[in-house]
Motif scaffolding. Sequence first.
Motif, PDB file in Angstrom:
ATOM      1  N   LEU A 129      -7.950  -7.294   6.632  1.00  0.00           N
ATOM      2  CA  LEU A 129      -7.137  -6.084   6.473  1.00  0.00           C
ATOM      3  C   LEU A 129      -5.722  -6.389   5.988  1.00  0.00           C
ATOM      4  O   LEU A 129      -4.952  -5.468   5.689  1.00  0.00           O
ATOM      5  N   LEU A 130      -5.371  -7.684   5.881  1.00  0.00           N
ATOM      6  CA  LEU A 130      -4.058  -8.057   5.355  1.00  0.00           C
ATOM      7  C   LEU A 130      -3.970  -7.899   3.836  1.00  0.00           C
ATOM      8  O   LEU A 130      -2.895  -7.653   3.297  1.00  0.00           O
ATOM      9  N   TYR A 131      -5.096  -8.039   3.145  1.00  0.00           N
ATOM     10  CA  TYR A 131      -5.090  -8.049   1.677  1.00  0.00           C
ATOM     11  C   TYR A 131      -4.381  -6.839   1.049  1.00  0.00           C
ATOM     12  O   TYR A 131      -3.572  -7.001   0.130  1.00  0.00           O
ATOM     13  N   PRO A 132      -4.684  -5.615   1.492  1.00  0.00           N
ATOM     14  CA  PRO A 132      -4.069  -4.464   0.811  1.00  0.00           C
ATOM     15  C   PRO A 132      -2.567  -4.328   1.055  1.00  0.00           C
ATOM     16  O   PRO A 132      -1.926  -3.459   0.444  1.00  0.00           O
ATOM     17  N   LEU A 133      -1.997  -5.164   1.933  1.00  0.00           N
ATOM     18  CA  LEU A 133      -0.574  -5.030   2.241  1.00  0.00           C
ATOM     19  C   LEU A 133       0.325  -5.430   1.072  1.00  0.00           C
ATOM     20  O   LEU A 133       1.482  -5.029   1.008  1.00  0.00           O
ATOM     21  N   SER A 134      -0.205  -6.237   0.137  1.00  0.00           N
ATOM     22  CA  SER A 134       0.633  -6.688  -0.981  1.00  0.00           C
ATOM     23  C   SER A 134      -0.232  -7.069  -2.173  1.00  0.00           C
ATOM     24  O   SER A 134      -1.355  -7.567  -2.008  1.00  0.00           O
ATOM     25  N   ASN A 135       0.311  -6.822  -3.383  1.00  0.00           N
ATOM     26  CA  ASN A 135      -0.325  -7.284  -4.614  1.00  0.00           C
ATOM     27  C   ASN A 135       0.388  -8.506  -5.180  1.00  0.00           C
ATOM     28  O   ASN A 135       0.099  -8.941  -6.298  1.00  0.00           O
ATOM     29  N   SER A 158      -6.942 -17.747 -14.618  1.00  0.00           N
ATOM     30  CA  SER A 158      -6.464 -18.942 -13.916  1.00  0.00           C
ATOM     31  C   SER A 158      -5.898 -18.574 -12.540  1.00  0.00           C
ATOM     32  O   SER A 158      -6.075 -19.323 -11.573  1.00  0.00           O
ATOM     33  N   GLN A 159      -5.225 -17.416 -12.456  1.00  0.00           N
ATOM     34  CA  GLN A 159      -4.720 -16.960 -11.160  1.00  0.00           C
ATOM     35  C   GLN A 159      -5.871 -16.623 -10.215  1.00  0.00           C
ATOM     36  O   GLN A 159      -5.843 -16.970  -9.028  1.00  0.00           O
ATOM     37  N   ILE A 160      -6.906 -15.958 -10.748  1.00  0.00           N
ATOM     38  CA  ILE A 160      -8.074 -15.644  -9.932  1.00  0.00           C
ATOM     39  C   ILE A 160      -8.756 -16.926  -9.477  1.00  0.00           C
ATOM     40  O   ILE A 160      -9.162 -17.061  -8.310  1.00  0.00           O
ATOM     41  N   GLY A 161      -8.885 -17.890 -10.394  1.00  0.00           N
ATOM     42  CA  GLY A 161      -9.480 -19.170 -10.038  1.00  0.00           C
ATOM     43  C   GLY A 161      -8.688 -19.880  -8.956  1.00  0.00           C
ATOM     44  O   GLY A 161      -9.255 -20.512  -8.055  1.00  0.00           O
ATOM     45  N   PHE A 170       1.816 -13.837  -1.647  1.00  0.00           N
ATOM     46  CA  PHE A 170       1.354 -13.251  -0.391  1.00  0.00           C
ATOM     47  C   PHE A 170      -0.171 -13.314  -0.290  1.00  0.00           C
ATOM     48  O   PHE A 170      -0.732 -13.623   0.760  1.00  0.00           O
ATOM     49  N   LEU A 171      -0.852 -13.026  -1.399  1.00  0.00           N
ATOM     50  CA  LEU A 171      -2.311 -13.066  -1.380  1.00  0.00           C
ATOM     51  C   LEU A 171      -2.829 -14.488  -1.173  1.00  0.00           C
ATOM     52  O   LEU A 171      -3.883 -14.681  -0.567  1.00  0.00           O
ATOM     53  N   LEU A 172      -2.090 -15.479  -1.684  1.00  0.00           N
ATOM     54  CA  LEU A 172      -2.452 -16.866  -1.398  1.00  0.00           C
ATOM     55  C   LEU A 172      -2.443 -17.135   0.105  1.00  0.00           C
ATOM     56  O   LEU A 172      -3.354 -17.777   0.640  1.00  0.00           O
ATOM     57  N   VAL A 173      -1.414 -16.634   0.764  1.00  0.00           N
ATOM     58  CA  VAL A 173      -1.305 -16.821   2.218  1.00  0.00           C
ATOM     59  C   VAL A 173      -2.422 -16.070   2.937  1.00  0.00           C
ATOM     60  O   VAL A 173      -3.081 -16.615   3.837  1.00  0.00           O
ATOM     61  N   PHE A 174      -2.656 -14.808   2.531  1.00  0.00           N
ATOM     62  CA  PHE A 174      -3.674 -13.994   3.186  1.00  0.00           C
ATOM     63  C   PHE A 174      -5.059 -14.624   3.055  1.00  0.00           C
ATOM     64  O   PHE A 174      -5.840 -14.646   4.013  1.00  0.00           O
TER      65      PHE A 174
END
Length: 394
Positions: free
Chosen positions: A84-90, A38-41, A94-98
């Motif tokens: 290149l922003l993706y690897p900055l945080s798991n 669900s998070q991936i979706g 944050f990934l939603l924003v990226f």
Amino acid sequence: MPINLTYFVFFYVFFYMANAVYGTFIPLYFQHIGFTQSQIGTLLGLGPLVAILAQPVWGLFSDRAKTKNSVLLFLIVGTGLTVLLYPLSNHFVFLLVFICIFTFFQSPIFALTDAVTLETLDKRGKGNFSLIRMGGTFGFAIMSIVFGLIAQKRIDWLFGVYAIILACCFLLALRFPKIEGHQARNRKMPLWVLFRNRKLMLYLSANFVFQITLGYYYAFFPLYFKEMGGDSAWLGWSMVISSLSEVPFLLMSKQIFRRIQTSHILLGAGVAAALRWYLFSSIHDPIWLLPTQALHGLIFIVLSVTMANVINKEVPNELKASGQTLNGLLTLGVARIIGSLAGGIASEAVGMRRMFLYNFMLAFVCIVIFSIVFWVQRNHETTKVISSGTIYKD
């Protein structure tokens, strides 16, 4: 100065290489760092939500810019930097924003590239869009194999590889001939003109429903394949099969468009989609999913090339980029949201296998409804033509 189409061919090669890296393996990356279905979706569905906002903005801006090329170059740079922003945080938020920032730049590139390419061919007076687009097919196939092998050990390389490929795209796009924004010289035309074209709206509607089922496939097939016991290398080969299956249509598209009505082409793609989703729901061994991937060549490429050509033919010059981005809004935006976001929630409730069966049902119902709609529309057009004494051609 003669127009060299080689740059366009290689642009499609590299851009769809990047698409293979991101589109195929980003769900596996999210799974790798511990997210649920669900998070991936949600992550994969939020990007298309941003695309809904980005597509019309960039489409209108492209039509009103001095050249469409400048907008395309800006989008490529923005996409290459933001990935290149993706690897900055798991962290999920944050990934939603990226992913929102990334999609704002990346989603219009497909439609804008098609618009620039098709207008270049019109300007040149000859050339086959399908053969140019075939470069993307081979690029996708090559990178599916290469990165499938890499992803087995270093899936986190995804973002750096993507950025490097985008840099190549930027250099190639610099060599494109200048294509003006047709509204740049005070020739303004409102976007609503597109919605008055009934034939275009019917084609967009049928394409939209089939793209919903593809939206679910793109988001969850990698996870489904892994769940059944397949590995990343075999996943890469499955994408090779799906990509290379596009070649026959691309080679024969001119003859197909000349001999077969557009409505029949779209419905044929829908039949292939329905069959594919039914087989996905019935097969239990991942190795048997590989040959079913050959049906991809009768679905995605048929829908995308057909709609690109229809829009280029039906839409006024002043709105060509907006027409392509409207189609992108529906296919890369709304349809992907429904397919990935709603599909992710539903998958946790009923499972991915059951969801592919529901996709089969949706495609089947769409085929029946639009067969009737297209038949009624054609009869209506034929009646009008007979009464006016002119020859009707779809």
